[in-house]
Write an enzyme that holds these catalytic residues in place. Structure first.
Site: not given
Length: 324
Positions: A53, A120-121, A273, A301
């Site tokens: 996120g 990711s985050w 990605d 991704h």
């Protein structure tokens, strides 16, 4: 191959679904309660999963990347999302609050060290947490590396990725008047925090849809998210990106990498990605003697990409075998 077929192929690499042996709401202060669950072996090697996120929340599929006979798997929904409360709240919700929450969870569970697994985050947060508490991390497993730099934000929200997906970029950008499009994060922020629930949901769905439609190598359908999920996801992402993660400097993760170079790191990156391009993963791994970069040749991704799933399970099995 459609998205469902891809998810089925990915699921073939995962361990069977399991239920938590422990679920709790943890008071972390500042008016926030964070949902925490544990599954697998209560006496096993601990691993904490940091979702993406910001605002994505954890899912049952995230339990399945680990051998449940070996690992004690801890998942939690970060402030403001998933089952944590208050929902979609950005009050007292910063990177440093989340780092503190992770330590509160670790200490509350009586753990000295744990494997930190994030994508990711979640990879951003894993790196910042490790650089803040390097003695608490036994191994880093990172996927789809994002380091909260201006260049990365410019790529995704300034039209870089849009050059590959012009029709999807047009749908995202067309909701914003032309004279505001030089700062899409700011323009969306004004609408995501307008106080008009109908407007917030409309722009939240557009924000989440832009990301969802670029997540996997092949995505079919609109990618539209449920209203509650989209609003939390979009507001939290926008809040964090507007504030550049509250980091002291644009490239602070790399500047502080020396603090964690003694920690083994396994990095999994999709070659194609479009959300977090491979450049960041390459930079992070280059010169880090204990880091291994695994570039997946036919992947985007998403955590659910078959090649990414297979590699992450291989890595957690390798950690299991090393610690058995």
């Amino acid at each position: 191959m459609d998205r469902t077929a891809g998810q089925n192929r990915a699921a073939a690499h995962l361990y069977p679904g399991i239920d938590p042996f422990d679920q709790r709401m943890v008071e972390v202060g500042d008016g926030h309660k964070v949902y925490v669950e544990q599954c697998g072996n209560p006496d096993g090697q601990p691993v904490v999963v940091l979702h993406g996120g910001p605002g994505g929340g954890c899912s049952p599929a995230m339990r399945r990347y680990f051998d449940p006979a070996h690992f004690r798997v801890i998942l939690f929904d970060q402030r403001g999302c998933g089952r944590s409360r208050p929902h979609a709240s950005v009050e007292n919700n910063t990177t440093w609050h989340l780092v503190r929450d992770i330590e509160l969870i670790r200490d509350g569970l009586g753990l000295d060290q744990w494997v930190v697994f994030g994508g990711s985050w979640g990879a951003t947060l894993a790196l910042i947490y490790a650089e803040t508490h390097p003695d608490r991390v036994s191994h880093l497993v990172l996927r789809g590396v994002f380091m909260m730099t201006q260049a990365e934000l410019d790529w995704f929200y300034g039209g870089g990725a849009g050059k590959f997906f012009p029709e999807r970029w047009d749908a995202f950008a067309s909701l914003i008047p032309e004279d505001e499009r030089d700062d899409m994060i700011g323009a969306y922020s004004r609408r995501l925090f307008s106080g008009d629930m109908q407007q917030e949901v409309r722009y939240a769905r557009a924000w989440a849809g832009w990301e969802n439609q670029l997540a996997a190598l092949q995505v079919h359908g609109s990618g539209e998210s449920p209203a509650d999920y989209a609003r939390a996801f979009a507001r939290l992402e926008n809040h964090y990106f507007t504030n550049r993660g509250w980091l002291e400097g644009d490239d602070v993760i790399m500047a502080n990498r020396h603090l964690i170079e003694h920690i083994p790191a396994s990095i999994v990156q999709g070659r194609y990605d479009m959300i977090c391009p491979p450049h960041s993963a390459h930079r992070l791994a280059h010169g880090w003697g204990k880091a291994e970069l695994n570039m997946i040749p036919t992947a985007g991704h998403a955590l659910s990409e078959p090649g990414i799933t297979a590699e992450l399970v291989r890595i957690t099995n390798e950690i299991r075998d090393t610690n058995s």
